[in-house]
Structure formats: structure tokens, C-alpha cells
Design a protein around this motif. Structure first.
Motif, PDB file in Angstrom:
ATOM      1  N   ALA A  68      35.723  36.423  38.050  1.00  0.00           N
ATOM      2  CA  ALA A  68      36.166  35.710  39.248  1.00  0.00           C
ATOM      3  C   ALA A  68      35.108  35.779  40.342  1.00  0.00           C
ATOM      4  O   ALA A  68      34.821  34.782  41.023  1.00  0.00           O
ATOM      5  N   VAL A  69      34.515  36.959  40.542  1.00  0.00           N
ATOM      6  CA  VAL A  69      33.483  37.117  41.562  1.00  0.00           C
ATOM      7  C   VAL A  69      32.242  36.308  41.199  1.00  0.00           C
ATOM      8  O   VAL A  69      31.672  35.603  42.038  1.00  0.00           O
ATOM      9  N   ILE A  70      31.821  36.380  39.953  1.00  0.00           N
ATOM     10  CA  ILE A  70      30.635  35.638  39.514  1.00  0.00           C
ATOM     11  C   ILE A  70      30.829  34.140  39.681  1.00  0.00           C
ATOM     12  O   ILE A  70      29.919  33.410  40.074  1.00  0.00           O
ATOM     13  N   ASP A 106      54.810  35.278  29.282  1.00  0.00           N
ATOM     14  CA  ASP A 106      55.446  34.806  30.508  1.00  0.00           C
ATOM     15  C   ASP A 106      55.243  35.813  31.631  1.00  0.00           C
ATOM     16  O   ASP A 106      55.242  37.037  31.408  1.00  0.00           O
ATOM     17  N   VAL A 107      55.102  35.301  32.865  1.00  0.00           N
ATOM     18  CA  VAL A 107      54.748  36.120  34.019  1.00  0.00           C
ATOM     19  C   VAL A 107      55.986  36.471  34.840  1.00  0.00           C
ATOM     20  O   VAL A 107      56.764  35.595  35.231  1.00  0.00           O
ATOM     21  N   PHE A 108      56.170  37.760  35.128  1.00  0.00           N
ATOM     22  CA  PHE A 108      57.273  38.231  35.957  1.00  0.00           C
ATOM     23  C   PHE A 108      56.956  38.141  37.444  1.00  0.00           C
ATOM     24  O   PHE A 108      57.815  37.804  38.257  1.00  0.00           O
ATOM     25  N   ALA A 109      55.734  38.495  37.816  1.00  0.00           N
ATOM     26  CA  ALA A 109      55.389  38.552  39.239  1.00  0.00           C
ATOM     27  C   ALA A 109      53.879  38.499  39.411  1.00  0.00           C
ATOM     28  O   ALA A 109      53.120  38.900  38.519  1.00  0.00           O
ATOM     29  N   THR A 110      53.434  38.016  40.569  1.00  0.00           N
ATOM     30  CA  THR A 110      52.003  37.963  40.891  1.00  0.00           C
ATOM     31  C   THR A 110      51.798  38.384  42.341  1.00  0.00           C
ATOM     32  O   THR A 110      52.735  38.379  43.152  1.00  0.00           O
ATOM     33  N   LEU A 111      50.585  38.746  42.652  1.00  0.00           N
ATOM     34  CA  LEU A 111      50.161  38.934  44.033  1.00  0.00           C
ATOM     35  C   LEU A 111      48.790  38.309  44.181  1.00  0.00           C
ATOM     36  O   LEU A 111      48.033  38.209  43.207  1.00  0.00           O
ATOM     37  N   THR A 112      48.465  37.869  45.366  1.00  0.00           N
ATOM     38  CA  THR A 112      47.176  37.230  45.601  1.00  0.00           C
ATOM     39  C   THR A 112      46.393  37.976  46.663  1.00  0.00           C
ATOM     40  O   THR A 112      46.966  38.667  47.519  1.00  0.00           O
ATOM     41  N   THR A 113      45.072  37.835  46.596  1.00  0.00           N
ATOM     42  CA  THR A 113      44.189  38.438  47.592  1.00  0.00           C
ATOM     43  C   THR A 113      42.936  37.585  47.698  1.00  0.00           C
ATOM     44  O   THR A 113      42.541  36.913  46.738  1.00  0.00           O
ATOM     45  N   THR A 114      42.336  37.579  48.868  1.00  0.00           N
ATOM     46  CA  THR A 114      41.087  36.856  49.041  1.00  0.00           C
ATOM     47  C   THR A 114      39.928  37.702  48.521  1.00  0.00           C
ATOM     48  O   THR A 114      39.995  38.933  48.528  1.00  0.00           O
ATOM     49  N   VAL A 115      38.887  37.040  48.070  1.00  0.00           N
ATOM     50  CA  VAL A 115      37.678  37.719  47.612  1.00  0.00           C
ATOM     51  C   VAL A 115      36.691  37.729  48.770  1.00  0.00           C
ATOM     52  O   VAL A 115      36.243  36.676  49.226  1.00  0.00           O
ATOM     53  N   GLY A 116      36.375  38.910  49.281  1.00  0.00           N
ATOM     54  CA  GLY A 116      35.469  39.014  50.414  1.00  0.00           C
ATOM     55  C   GLY A 116      34.072  38.510  50.089  1.00  0.00           C
ATOM     56  O   GLY A 116      33.602  38.624  48.954  1.00  0.00           O
ATOM     57  N   ALA A 117      33.406  37.974  51.089  1.00  0.00           N
ATOM     58  CA  ALA A 117      32.080  37.381  50.886  1.00  0.00           C
ATOM     59  C   ALA A 117      31.048  38.394  50.417  1.00  0.00           C
ATOM     60  O   ALA A 117      30.052  38.024  49.787  1.00  0.00           O
ATOM     61  N   HIS A 118      31.269  39.673  50.714  1.00  0.00           N
ATOM     62  CA  HIS A 118      30.325  40.714  50.310  1.00  0.00           C
ATOM     63  C   HIS A 118      30.977  41.750  49.394  1.00  0.00           C
ATOM     64  O   HIS A 118      30.386  42.799  49.115  1.00  0.00           O
ATOM     65  N   GLN A 119      32.153  41.471  48.915  1.00  0.00           N
ATOM     66  CA  GLN A 119      32.911  42.417  48.099  1.00  0.00           C
ATOM     67  C   GLN A 119      32.382  42.449  46.669  1.00  0.00           C
ATOM     68  O   GLN A 119      32.152  41.415  46.055  1.00  0.00           O
ATOM     69  N   THR A 120      32.196  43.655  46.130  1.00  0.00           N
ATOM     70  CA  THR A 120      31.804  43.786  44.729  1.00  0.00           C
ATOM     71  C   THR A 120      33.056  43.786  43.859  1.00  0.00           C
ATOM     72  O   THR A 120      34.174  44.005  44.335  1.00  0.00           O
ATOM     73  N   GLY A 163      33.813  46.043  41.817  1.00  0.00           N
ATOM     74  CA  GLY A 163      34.331  47.403  41.846  1.00  0.00           C
ATOM     75  C   GLY A 163      35.284  47.625  43.010  1.00  0.00           C
ATOM     76  O   GLY A 163      36.363  48.204  42.845  1.00  0.00           O
ATOM     77  N   HIS A 164      34.900  47.154  44.199  1.00  0.00           N
ATOM     78  CA  HIS A 164      35.759  47.298  45.369  1.00  0.00           C
ATOM     79  C   HIS A 164      37.038  46.489  45.204  1.00  0.00           C
ATOM     80  O   HIS A 164      38.137  46.958  45.523  1.00  0.00           O
ATOM     81  N   LEU A 165      36.911  45.276  44.694  1.00  0.00           N
ATOM     82  CA  LEU A 165      38.069  44.404  44.523  1.00  0.00           C
ATOM     83  C   LEU A 165      39.030  44.961  43.481  1.00  0.00           C
ATOM     84  O   LEU A 165      40.253  44.948  43.664  1.00  0.00           O
ATOM     85  N   LEU A 166      38.473  45.469  42.391  1.00  0.00           N
ATOM     86  CA  LEU A 166      39.307  46.025  41.327  1.00  0.00           C
ATOM     87  C   LEU A 166      40.055  47.261  41.804  1.00  0.00           C
ATOM     88  O   LEU A 166      41.242  47.462  41.474  1.00  0.00           O
ATOM     89  N   LEU A 223      25.286  39.456  41.260  1.00  0.00           N
ATOM     90  CA  LEU A 223      25.032  40.865  41.586  1.00  0.00           C
ATOM     91  C   LEU A 223      26.326  41.583  41.947  1.00  0.00           C
ATOM     92  O   LEU A 223      26.607  42.680  41.458  1.00  0.00           O
ATOM     93  N   ARG A 224      27.149  40.961  42.787  1.00  0.00           N
ATOM     94  CA  ARG A 224      28.416  41.567  43.197  1.00  0.00           C
ATOM     95  C   ARG A 224      29.381  41.667  42.019  1.00  0.00           C
ATOM     96  O   ARG A 224      30.131  42.629  41.898  1.00  0.00           O
ATOM     97  N   GLY A 225      29.366  40.668  41.144  1.00  0.00           N
ATOM     98  CA  GLY A 225      30.282  40.646  40.020  1.00  0.00           C
ATOM     99  C   GLY A 225      30.008  41.727  38.989  1.00  0.00           C
ATOM    100  O   GLY A 225      30.932  42.222  38.350  1.00  0.00           O
ATOM    101  N   VAL A 226      28.755  42.094  38.809  1.00  0.00           N
ATOM    102  CA  VAL A 226      28.411  43.098  37.792  1.00  0.00           C
ATOM    103  C   VAL A 226      28.221  44.495  38.387  1.00  0.00           C
ATOM    104  O   VAL A 226      27.755  45.400  37.704  1.00  0.00           O
ATOM    105  N   THR A 227      28.602  44.662  39.665  1.00  0.00           N
ATOM    106  CA  THR A 227      28.522  45.962  40.334  1.00  0.00           C
ATOM    107  C   THR A 227      29.917  46.578  40.417  1.00  0.00           C
ATOM    108  O   THR A 227      30.849  45.932  40.883  1.00  0.00           O
TER     109      THR A 227
END
Length: 323
Positions: free
Chosen positions: A121-123, A144-158, A160-163, A221-225
Motif C-alpha cells: 500500500a505504501v509503495i 466474508d468481512v465482519f468489520a474494518t477500520l480505516t486510517t490515512t497513510v502519512g506522507a512520511h510514514q514507513t 513499519g510505523h503504519l503496521l 523506501l518507506r514501503g520497504v522500511t
């Protein structure tokens, strides 16, 4: 609820801790101890260590075979919960718990089915991602999906931080679904939308291509960190890039050219340079990029040479430029 939990890496720990506090976790399944570090010391998985700290019974297995199925069946679980275990749950184990298995997956399914959803997703430059709790079925991440949550991907977020963030918020989502299942109110919906795949990252995925625009290089870079870790090759040696940022204050320089600009080390891309902050040279520890620069530039100056990068990792002889 009597729950069997399956997971391996650190991102699975928050869900295990949350379940253990609210329910009866009758067993924790995790992968076998693996060799870690330069000395390849056999080390329990993060989930195994957490389970031991919680005084929970652990089943270590890399394959969920008949023996594991028999162990689980003997515990008469109500539900199986899986978070990043690293292997498939197939029949008859899939149907062993009374309510089957649910899976916490770190994407908005059906986008990014597979082993590396956050990284992909980051890449790809997704601005929004999230987590899904779904019913486990034989097909990969297709239930089938029971529930979801959403979050924005920060412009400088790796990734690792997002996960790490999704691991904690996702634990709460799992608790909500488990409570609904226990109360008989849970309702799952079929996945709707375009299916995209998120295969496990290879080392090739981590090599930066300096001929591409900055936005694409920085996303990769952010995606593979932190794993597998962004790298390039300088003078025949792999250089891992631990931290970097766009250098919008530096004039454009040729792709792959390394220069000193305003006291910082920058690398040219197809448009805006990338500023290196921390790097990890082969055979050494991580260090500030400027310290690495000071270590390699004197030898280059003595030889009348300078180092540059290209997407193939070759070494070129260029005039040394300091700005």
C-alpha cells in the motif's frame, strides 16, 4: 470464549494480549524458533515470548498438520483467531473450532490480499488503508468481512510505523468481532471491489531505482522500511538507507549522483533529490549519512574519483561535487 490464537511476529502481539485479557486463550500456535542475527542464534518468535510471559500454552509448528489439528481439537475451542501466523489454515483444522477462524488482515479487503499488504500500500502510494477482520476460508484472504477500520497513510510514514499502529487499533477491532460472535450478533459481508495482491517482498523489491521520480523512490523506501530495508550500491558495496527525506531545497542533480549540499548528503533522482539521513554500510553499524560521507570521500578524493549510483548498482567515475 475458548480461543486458539495463531500468530508469529510482533504485530500479532497486541491482539494476543487483548484476547488473553478478555477471554480464555487455550493455546497459542506460532512458528518454530528461527535463527536470528549474525550468529544465527535460535530465537523464539515474538508471539512465543509473549505467550510465555502470559503463561499461555504454546504449540510451535511451521505446518498446521494432523498433529496440530489433533491438539487443537482436544481443547474444544469456540473460535480460532489468526494474525500474521505465516502459513495456511486448511481443513480439517479450519473447521475444528465451533465458530471457525477469523483473521485480522492489515488492508481494506479485497485490496492487497497476501503477505505484505501494508508495504504494498505504501509503495503504491495509497492515501488510505486500514485493517479487516474476516472469516477464514480456504482461498487466500477471500472470506466474508465482519468489520474494518480505516486510517490515512502519512506522507512520511514507513510501513513499519503504519503496521505498528494498525496492530494496536486492529486488536480492538478483533475484540469487537469476538464479542459479536459470542453474542450471536456478528454479520459478515462478501468482499466487494477490485482484488489486488500483496506478495511477500523480495530483496529486489528493496533496491532503489534512482532513474525514477522522487515520489516513487521515496514511496518505495518507506514501503520497504524496516524490512527488507531499502538499499543501493556504492563502489560495489551495498548501502542500506535507514532514514531519508525529500530535499526540495536542493537543485536537481543527475540521477544517482551523490553530493554534499548545505551540509547534508543528497542523491539525485529523475527530478527532486533525496536527502540521506541515516545509512548502514556493509559490515558496519548504522550511522548518520554525513559520517558515512566523510569516511568514503577522502579515499575518493585521493584517487581523483567520486562515487555515484545507478539503478543497476554499478560504480561510475565522476568529478566529485560538493555543494
Amino acid at each position: 470464549m475458548r480461543i486458539v490464537f495463531a500468530g508469529t511476529p510482533a504485530v500479532a502481539e497486541p491482539t494476543l494480549v487483548a484476547l488473553a485479557a478478555a477471554h480464555d486463550v487455550v493455546a497459542v500456535i506460532t512458528r518454530l524458533d528461527a535463527p536470528i542475527g549474525r550468529k544465527r542464534v535460535l530465537t523464539p518468535s515474538p508471539v512465543a515470548e509473549r505467550a510465555a510471559a502470559l503463561d499461555l500454552p504454546v504449540i510451535k509448528a511451521n505446518t498446521l498438520d494432523a498433529a496440530v489439528t489433533d491438539q487443537v481439537a482436544s481443547l474444544h475451542p469456540d473460535l480460532g483467531v489468526i494474525v500474521a501466523y505465516g502459513g495456511f489454515v486448511r481443513e480439517p483444522l479450519l473447521g475444528t473450532p465451533r465458530l471457525g477462524w477469523i483473521n485480522l488482515h492489515f488492508s481494506l479487503l479485497p485490496r492487497w490480499r497476501g503477505a505484505a499488504p501494508v508495504q504494498r500500500a505504501v509503495i503504491a502510494g495509497d492515501e488510505v488503508t486500514g485493517a479487516s477482520v474476516f472469516q477464514l476460508v480456504p482461498a487466500m484472504d477471500a472470506g466474508d468481512v465482519f468489520a474494518t477500520l480505516t486510517t490515512t497513510v502519512g506522507a512520511h510514514q514507513t510501513s513499519g510505523h503504519l503496521l505498528d499502529s494498525l496492530a494496536h487499533t486492529g486488536a480492538g477491532l478483533v475484540l469487537q468481532v469476538v464479542a459479536a460472535l459470542a453474542g450471536g450478533t456478528a454479520a459478515a459481508r462478501p468482499q466487494v471491489g477490485e482484488v489486488t495482491l500483496a506478495p511477500k517482498l523480495s530483496l529486489d523489491d528493496a533496491r532503489l531505482d534512482w532513474s525514477r521520480p522522487l515520489a516513487e523512490v521515496y514511496r518505495r523506501l518507506r514501503g520497504v522500511t524496516p524490512e527488507p530495508g531499502a538499499f543501493t550500491v556504492v563502489n560495489g558495496q551495498r548501502l542500506k538507507i535507514l532514514e531519508a527525506e525529500p530535499a526540495h531545497d536542493v537543485p536537481s542533480i543527475p540521477p544517482g549522483r551523490i553530493r554534499l549540499a548545505s551540509g547534508s548528503v543528497v542523491v539525485g533522482t529523475a527530478d527532486v533529490p533525496l536527502r540521506l539521513l541515516r545509512v548502514h554500510p556493509a559490515g558496519k553499524k548504522g550511522m548518520p549519512a554525513i559520517d558515512w560521507w566523510r569516511g568514503v570521500v577522502p579515499s575518493a578524493q585521493n584517487n581523483g574519483q567520486a562515487s555515484s549510483l545507478d539503478s543497476g548498482g554499478t560504480t561510475q567515475q565522476e568529478e566529485l561535487t560538493a555543494e
